[in-house]
Design a protein around this motif. Sequence first.
Motif, mmCIF file in Angstrom:
data_model
loop_
_atom_site.group_PDB
_atom_site.id
_atom_site.type_symbol
_atom_site.label_atom_id
_atom_site.label_comp_id
_atom_site.label_asym_id
_atom_site.label_seq_id
_atom_site.Cartn_x
_atom_site.Cartn_y
_atom_site.Cartn_z
ATOM 1 N N ILE A 48 -5.516 4.926 2.596
ATOM 2 C CA ILE A 48 -4.773 3.721 2.216
ATOM 3 C C ILE A 48 -5.104 3.395 0.762
ATOM 4 O O ILE A 48 -6.277 3.178 0.424
ATOM 5 C CB ILE A 48 -5.122 2.508 3.105
ATOM 6 C CG1 ILE A 48 -4.710 2.751 4.563
ATOM 7 C CG2 ILE A 48 -4.442 1.245 2.578
ATOM 8 C CD1 ILE A 48 -5.074 1.609 5.508
ATOM 9 N N VAL A 49 -4.109 3.404 -0.090
ATOM 10 C CA VAL A 49 -4.269 2.916 -1.458
ATOM 11 C C VAL A 49 -3.716 1.495 -1.471
ATOM 12 O O VAL A 49 -2.499 1.283 -1.412
ATOM 13 C CB VAL A 49 -3.512 3.802 -2.469
ATOM 14 C CG1 VAL A 49 -3.674 3.236 -3.884
ATOM 15 C CG2 VAL A 49 -4.006 5.237 -2.402
ATOM 16 N N ARG A 50 -4.619 0.509 -1.472
ATOM 17 C CA ARG A 50 -4.206 -0.893 -1.388
ATOM 18 C C ARG A 50 -3.885 -1.399 -2.790
ATOM 19 O O ARG A 50 -4.752 -1.431 -3.661
ATOM 20 C CB ARG A 50 -5.306 -1.714 -0.708
ATOM 21 C CG ARG A 50 -4.877 -3.112 -0.324
ATOM 22 C CD ARG A 50 -5.898 -3.780 0.591
ATOM 23 N NE ARG A 50 -5.752 -3.350 1.973
ATOM 24 C CZ ARG A 50 -6.741 -2.871 2.720
ATOM 25 N NH1 ARG A 50 -7.949 -2.745 2.208
ATOM 26 N NH2 ARG A 50 -6.515 -2.503 3.968
ATOM 27 N N THR A 109 9.150 -4.100 3.138
ATOM 28 C CA THR A 109 9.401 -3.759 1.741
ATOM 29 C C THR A 109 9.067 -2.288 1.537
ATOM 30 O O THR A 109 7.948 -1.859 1.829
ATOM 31 C CB THR A 109 8.543 -4.615 0.796
ATOM 32 O OG1 THR A 109 8.806 -5.997 1.029
ATOM 33 C CG2 THR A 109 8.832 -4.282 -0.663
ATOM 34 N N ILE A 110 10.030 -1.498 1.039
ATOM 35 C CA ILE A 110 9.817 -0.074 0.761
ATOM 36 C C ILE A 110 10.275 0.190 -0.668
ATOM 37 O O ILE A 110 11.469 0.053 -0.985
ATOM 38 C CB ILE A 110 10.583 0.830 1.744
ATOM 39 C CG1 ILE A 110 10.181 0.527 3.193
ATOM 40 C CG2 ILE A 110 10.330 2.304 1.419
ATOM 41 C CD1 ILE A 110 10.985 1.311 4.230
ATOM 42 N N ASP A 111 9.315 0.512 -1.531
ATOM 43 C CA ASP A 111 9.605 0.768 -2.948
ATOM 44 C C ASP A 111 10.441 -0.343 -3.559
ATOM 45 O O ASP A 111 11.439 -0.114 -4.263
ATOM 46 C CB ASP A 111 10.307 2.120 -3.108
ATOM 47 C CG ASP A 111 9.368 3.300 -2.876
ATOM 48 O OD1 ASP A 111 8.151 3.134 -3.093
ATOM 49 O OD2 ASP A 111 9.843 4.357 -2.465
ATOM 50 N N GLY A 112 10.045 -1.589 -3.261
ATOM 51 C CA GLY A 112 10.680 -2.758 -3.855
ATOM 52 C C GLY A 112 11.912 -3.259 -3.148
ATOM 53 O O GLY A 112 12.425 -4.332 -3.472
ATOM 54 N N VAL A 113 12.431 -2.508 -2.171
ATOM 55 C CA VAL A 113 13.624 -2.924 -1.427
ATOM 56 C C VAL A 113 13.197 -3.634 -0.144
ATOM 57 O O VAL A 113 12.434 -3.084 0.658
ATOM 58 C CB VAL A 113 14.521 -1.716 -1.096
ATOM 59 C CG1 VAL A 113 15.728 -2.166 -0.280
ATOM 60 C CG2 VAL A 113 14.968 -1.019 -2.374
ATOM 61 N N GLN A 151 0.819 -1.206 0.000
ATOM 62 C CA GLN A 151 0.000 0.000 0.000
ATOM 63 C C GLN A 151 0.854 1.258 0.000
ATOM 64 O O GLN A 151 2.085 1.186 0.117
ATOM 65 C CB GLN A 151 -0.914 0.014 1.240
ATOM 66 C CG GLN A 151 -0.142 -0.049 2.551
ATOM 67 C CD GLN A 151 -1.041 -0.167 3.770
ATOM 68 O OE1 GLN A 151 -1.191 0.805 4.503
ATOM 69 N NE2 GLN A 151 -1.620 -1.351 3.979
ATOM 70 N N ARG A 152 0.170 2.377 -0.119
ATOM 71 C CA ARG A 152 0.836 3.667 0.033
ATOM 72 C C ARG A 152 -0.165 4.670 0.596
ATOM 73 O O ARG A 152 -1.377 4.435 0.583
ATOM 74 C CB ARG A 152 1.419 4.169 -1.298
ATOM 75 C CG ARG A 152 0.409 4.461 -2.387
ATOM 76 C CD ARG A 152 1.093 5.108 -3.598
ATOM 77 N NE ARG A 152 0.137 5.309 -4.682
ATOM 78 C CZ ARG A 152 -0.054 4.476 -5.691
ATOM 79 N NH1 ARG A 152 0.666 3.359 -5.759
ATOM 80 N NH2 ARG A 152 -0.938 4.735 -6.626
ATOM 81 N N HIS A 153 0.357 5.800 1.089
ATOM 82 C CA HIS A 153 -0.475 6.852 1.673
ATOM 83 C C HIS A 153 -0.187 8.187 0.979
ATOM 84 O O HIS A 153 0.943 8.466 0.588
ATOM 85 C CB HIS A 153 -0.179 6.993 3.176
ATOM 86 C CG HIS A 153 -0.225 5.702 3.929
ATOM 87 N ND1 HIS A 153 -1.364 4.956 4.065
ATOM 88 C CD2 HIS A 153 0.762 5.010 4.582
ATOM 89 C CE1 HIS A 153 -1.096 3.871 4.777
ATOM 90 N NE2 HIS A 153 0.190 3.877 5.089
ATOM 91 N N HIS A 154 -1.228 8.997 0.868
ATOM 92 C CA HIS A 154 -1.092 10.308 0.231
ATOM 93 C C HIS A 154 -0.709 11.411 1.216
ATOM 94 O O HIS A 154 -0.152 12.431 0.814
ATOM 95 C CB HIS A 154 -2.401 10.710 -0.454
ATOM 96 C CG HIS A 154 -2.737 9.867 -1.649
ATOM 97 N ND1 HIS A 154 -1.880 9.705 -2.712
ATOM 98 C CD2 HIS A 154 -3.857 9.150 -1.945
ATOM 99 C CE1 HIS A 154 -2.454 8.926 -3.614
ATOM 100 N NE2 HIS A 154 -3.649 8.570 -3.172
ATOM 101 N N HIS A 155 -1.066 11.225 2.504
ATOM 102 C CA HIS A 155 -0.992 12.355 3.430
ATOM 103 C C HIS A 155 -0.109 12.138 4.648
ATOM 104 O O HIS A 155 -0.020 13.025 5.493
ATOM 105 C CB HIS A 155 -2.407 12.717 3.910
ATOM 106 C CG HIS A 155 -3.355 13.036 2.800
ATOM 107 N ND1 HIS A 155 -3.280 14.194 2.076
ATOM 108 C CD2 HIS A 155 -4.393 12.319 2.292
ATOM 109 C CE1 HIS A 155 -4.243 14.202 1.159
ATOM 110 N NE2 HIS A 155 -4.923 13.077 1.270
ATOM 111 N N ARG A 156 0.523 10.980 4.774
ATOM 112 C CA ARG A 156 1.290 10.749 5.986
ATOM 113 C C ARG A 156 2.552 9.929 5.714
ATOM 114 O O ARG A 156 2.596 9.094 4.805
ATOM 115 C CB ARG A 156 0.451 10.045 7.041
ATOM 116 C CG ARG A 156 0.063 8.596 6.709
ATOM 117 C CD ARG A 156 -0.704 7.990 7.868
ATOM 118 N NE ARG A 156 -1.022 6.586 7.721
ATOM 119 C CZ ARG A 156 -2.232 6.115 7.434
ATOM 120 N NH1 ARG A 156 -3.243 6.943 7.233
ATOM 121 N NH2 ARG A 156 -2.437 4.813 7.355
ATOM 122 N N ALA A 157 3.551 10.181 6.530
ATOM 123 C CA ALA A 157 4.728 9.324 6.620
ATOM 124 C C ALA A 157 4.584 8.466 7.874
ATOM 125 O O ALA A 157 3.794 8.790 8.771
ATOM 126 C CB ALA A 157 5.998 10.171 6.699
#
Length: 476
Positions: free
Chosen positions: A466-468, A418-422, A399-405
């Motif tokens: 959440i963009v799943r 896993t972060i951006d494929g790593v 997933q990824r988020h638009h508004h938060r770290a």
Amino acid sequence: MSEFDRHASITPIIMAGGSGTRLWPVSRETMPKQFITLMEDGRSTFQETLRRVTGPGFARPIVVTGNDFRFVVAEQMKAAGVDGEIVLEPQRRDSAAAVAIGALMGCERDPESVCLILAADHVVTGTDQFVANCTAAAKAAREGRIMTLGIVPTQPSTAYGYIECGAPLGVEGAFDIDRFVEKPDAESAQDYVSRGFLWNGGNFLFRADMMLEELEAYAPEVLAAARAALAGGTRDLDFLRLDAAAFALAPKISIDYAVMEKTRRAGVMRATFGWSDIGSWDSIYDIKTADADGNVLEGPVSVLGTNGSLVRSEGPLTTVIGLKDVVVVALTDAVLVAAKSEAPRVKELVAQLQAQGYGEATDHLRIHRPWGWYQRIDIGDRFQVKHICVHPGGTLSLQRHHHRAEHWVVVHGTAQVTIDGVVKHYHENEAAYLPIGCTHRMHNPGKIDLKIIEVQVGSYTGEDDIVRIEDIYARS
């Protein structure tokens, strides 16, 4: 299994989809009472129900529940060591539709098989007597009766419907039913108890083909919707998901109104086991062991000059002075204080809280997911802190988020992140940083629970950010 054994076994159909609002704040829509540990043995009433119908004389159970509870049901069945079929209702349509689904599935196994309808949130004492009563009632059911297990009243309660017994049937303890009586006023309840009426506990035994005949005669729309929903059902992992459009056409009606109060085949078995539907906090008090002052005290609790009360805490130290016959239930995010006699009104209170917009009316702090659970620790302007537990082998969605770290600090176990494929592994006292917009997921590759503290920072920290992208549990 031989032909004789197939006919002799009883197919349990367990209904586990209710909301249980009368036991708020412990029981809420996100985790209702049938899945919560309320008894001293550390198991839920759902698990206790499963255990009662596991063993000789019982076939593989069918559990009918809602989509939101599918992974909780699967997890608790696994923990109880019970294998069964899990059927997902797209929406709540009361008990008639669930019974119709169960009867249809039972008929697929064997048209003459006896089905046992059970609620998942009842407490039964005396398992041997329960099994004996079911075995005897099943004999009458095989002879064409639709049997209900009638409960011997412990008091003249106004909370239950009553059954007036008629002539004895050919099975010890079994009777014809002269009439069903709606929940009475106090005077009528006293009269019914004095005349030997039984409580209608809502548990039934019937031959699958016989129930289908009665549904066809008295509730054809329910049966037609159930047939279509089952025919259009799809497999989703280990679950059978009923067709939503077809199931929605089922009238919302109980099996009592749809069939039992109309059929000429109704019979009742006088139960010899102890029973409670734990429908309110006063009934929880009744089945617990009280101390010398008549108090039931659970959790970090201390009382002075208090009698006849139930005081339960699942978090804060809870103290009571100088009260009698009260219920006090304290959780981290909500506290209930009520006169014990007014405990059945908790359902009204929950409706009021919902109307006032309190999220605590329906949602627990701890939210269960197929991979484990998360619980909010704190929330404020531009931040939120959560405690997250991922069971061994569990994997959060990609997933990824638009508004938060997010910052993930591992406090127990090992996290595969896993972060951006790593892909990288983090151990206790190590932290991963997930910048806004990155694609990420977390997996527990270990043999013990993975526990992390998640700190969210950003302009919006709601769950809907959440963009799943990918999910092994087939969630949208």
